[in-house]
Design a protein around this motif. Structure first.
Motif, short mmCIF file in Angstrom:
data_model
loop_
_atom_site.label_atom_id
_atom_site.label_comp_id
_atom_site.label_asym_id
_atom_site.label_seq_id
_atom_site.Cartn_x
_atom_site.Cartn_y
_atom_site.Cartn_z
N ARG A 66 3.29 63.37 -95.26
CA ARG A 66 2.49 63.31 -94.03
C ARG A 66 1.15 64.03 -94.21
NH1 ARG A 66 6.23 65.28 -89.69
NH2 ARG A 66 5.09 67.18 -90.12
N ILE A 67 1.15 65.10 -94.96
CA ILE A 67 -0.07 65.87 -95.17
C ILE A 67 -0.97 65.19 -96.21
CG2 ILE A 67 -1.01 68.07 -96.04
CD1 ILE A 67 0.27 68.24 -93.26
N LEU A 68 -0.38 64.72 -97.31
CA LEU A 68 -1.18 64.20 -98.42
C LEU A 68 -1.57 62.73 -98.27
CD1 LEU A 68 0.65 65.90 -101.40
CD2 LEU A 68 -1.47 66.60 -100.30
N ALA A 69 -0.76 61.94 -97.57
CA ALA A 69 -1.02 60.51 -97.48
C ALA A 69 -2.41 60.18 -96.94
CB ALA A 69 0.06 59.82 -96.64
N PRO A 70 -2.91 60.88 -95.93
CA PRO A 70 -4.27 60.54 -95.45
C PRO A 70 -5.36 60.82 -96.49
CG PRO A 70 -3.09 61.80 -93.79
CD PRO A 70 -2.26 61.81 -95.04
N LEU A 71 -5.08 61.65 -97.46
CA LEU A 71 -6.09 61.98 -98.47
C LEU A 71 -6.20 60.91 -99.55
CD1 LEU A 71 -5.32 65.78 -98.95
CD2 LEU A 71 -7.04 64.74 -97.48
N TRP A 72 -5.18 60.09 -99.72
CA TRP A 72 -5.21 59.09 -100.79
C TRP A 72 -6.34 58.08 -100.65
CZ3 TRP A 72 0.76 58.52 -100.28
CH2 TRP A 72 1.36 59.61 -100.91
N PRO A 73 -6.56 57.51 -99.46
CA PRO A 73 -7.70 56.57 -99.36
C PRO A 73 -9.03 57.24 -99.67
CG PRO A 73 -6.24 56.32 -97.47
CD PRO A 73 -5.77 57.53 -98.23
N HIS A 74 -9.16 58.50 -99.26
CA HIS A 74 -10.40 59.24 -99.55
C HIS A 74 -10.57 59.40 -101.06
CE1 HIS A 74 -13.65 62.08 -99.13
NE2 HIS A 74 -13.01 62.91 -99.93
N ALA A 75 -9.48 59.71 -101.74
CA ALA A 75 -9.55 59.88 -103.20
C ALA A 75 -9.92 58.56 -103.87
CB ALA A 75 -8.23 60.41 -103.73
N ARG A 76 -9.34 57.45 -103.39
CA ARG A 76 -9.67 56.14 -103.96
C ARG A 76 -11.13 55.79 -103.69
NH1 ARG A 76 -5.29 52.31 -101.75
NH2 ARG A 76 -7.17 51.10 -101.47
N LEU A 77 -11.59 56.09 -102.50
CA LEU A 77 -12.98 55.83 -102.16
C LEU A 77 -13.90 56.65 -103.05
CD1 LEU A 77 -15.03 54.49 -100.23
CD2 LEU A 77 -14.77 56.47 -98.74
N HIS A 78 -13.56 57.90 -103.25
CA HIS A 78 -14.37 58.78 -104.09
C HIS A 78 -14.42 58.26 -105.53
CE1 HIS A 78 -16.30 62.45 -105.38
NE2 HIS A 78 -15.38 62.62 -106.31
N SER A 79 -13.28 57.83 -106.05
CA SER A 79 -13.28 57.30 -107.42
C SER A 79 -14.10 56.01 -107.50
CB SER A 79 -11.86 57.09 -107.93
OG SER A 79 -11.21 56.06 -107.21
N GLY A 80 -14.09 55.21 -106.43
CA GLY A 80 -14.91 54.00 -106.39
C GLY A 80 -16.39 54.34 -106.42
N VAL A 81 -16.78 55.37 -105.70
CA VAL A 81 -18.17 55.81 -105.69
C VAL A 81 -18.57 56.28 -107.08
CG1 VAL A 81 -19.75 57.58 -104.81
CG2 VAL A 81 -18.22 56.38 -103.23
N LEU A 82 -17.69 57.03 -107.73
CA LEU A 82 -17.99 57.51 -109.08
C LEU A 82 -18.15 56.34 -110.05
CD1 LEU A 82 -15.64 60.62 -109.39
CD2 LEU A 82 -18.09 60.56 -108.91
N ARG A 83 -17.28 55.32 -109.92
CA ARG A 83 -17.41 54.13 -110.79
C ARG A 83 -18.74 53.42 -110.53
NH1 ARG A 83 -11.99 53.35 -109.41
NH2 ARG A 83 -12.59 51.78 -107.88
N ASP A 84 -19.13 53.31 -109.26
CA ASP A 84 -20.41 52.66 -108.93
C ASP A 84 -21.58 53.44 -109.53
OD1 ASP A 84 -19.15 50.65 -107.56
OD2 ASP A 84 -19.58 51.46 -105.56
N LEU A 85 -21.54 54.75 -109.43
CA LEU A 85 -22.61 55.57 -110.00
C LEU A 85 -22.68 55.40 -111.51
CD1 LEU A 85 -22.25 58.85 -107.90
CD2 LEU A 85 -24.07 57.14 -107.76
N GLU A 86 -21.52 55.32 -112.15
CA GLU A 86 -21.48 55.13 -113.60
C GLU A 86 -22.06 53.76 -113.97
OE1 GLU A 86 -21.14 55.60 -117.54
OE2 GLU A 86 -20.85 57.16 -116.04
N ARG A 87 -21.72 52.73 -113.19
CA ARG A 87 -22.27 51.39 -113.44
C ARG A 87 -23.79 51.38 -113.28
NH1 ARG A 87 -18.14 49.15 -109.73
NH2 ARG A 87 -16.30 48.83 -110.98
N GLN A 88 -24.29 52.05 -112.24
CA GLN A 88 -25.73 52.11 -112.03
C GLN A 88 -26.42 52.82 -113.19
OE1 GLN A 88 -26.45 53.96 -108.25
NE2 GLN A 88 -25.60 52.26 -107.07
N SER A 89 -25.81 53.89 -113.65
CA SER A 89 -26.38 54.64 -114.77
C SER A 89 -26.39 53.78 -116.03
CB SER A 89 -25.55 55.91 -115.01
OG SER A 89 -25.99 56.59 -116.14
N GLN A 90 -25.30 53.06 -116.28
CA GLN A 90 -25.23 52.18 -117.45
C GLN A 90 -26.25 51.06 -117.35
OE1 GLN A 90 -23.19 52.73 -120.20
NE2 GLN A 90 -24.56 51.20 -121.05
#
Length: 77
Positions: free
Chosen positions: A19-43
């Motif tokens: 119950r405590i951690l489940a709401p954080l999972w979408p945020h973590a996925r979103l954050h990793s998506g942002v990091l992937r986008d930044l890496e793609r832009q840099s590349q």
């Protein structure tokens, strides 16, 4: 008995942790998506820089080649 109590306590905590951690999972996925986008832009920026460098070198090579061909042509005349 101590190990059994620890195991039961751990199992009892699972729904609470979920119950405590489940709401954080979408945020973590979103954050990793942002990091992937930044890496793609840099590349992409790096690829464009390399392409521009290659274009400049090709242009320089062709100018030098044309200059040498003109010099050989004028020497043969």
């Amino acid at each position: 008995e101590v190990n059994t109590n620890k195991a039961l306590f751990g199992v009892a905590l699972l729904p609470y942790q979920y119950r405590i951690l489940a709401p954080l999972w979408p945020h973590a996925r979103l954050h990793s998506g942002v990091l992937r986008d930044l890496e793609r832009q840099s590349q992409k920026k790096e690829n464009i820089r390399l392409l521009e460098e290659q274009i400049a070198l090709t242009k320089q090579f062709m100018e030098e080649r044309d200059k040498e061909l003109m010099e050989k042509g004028s020497q043969q005349s």
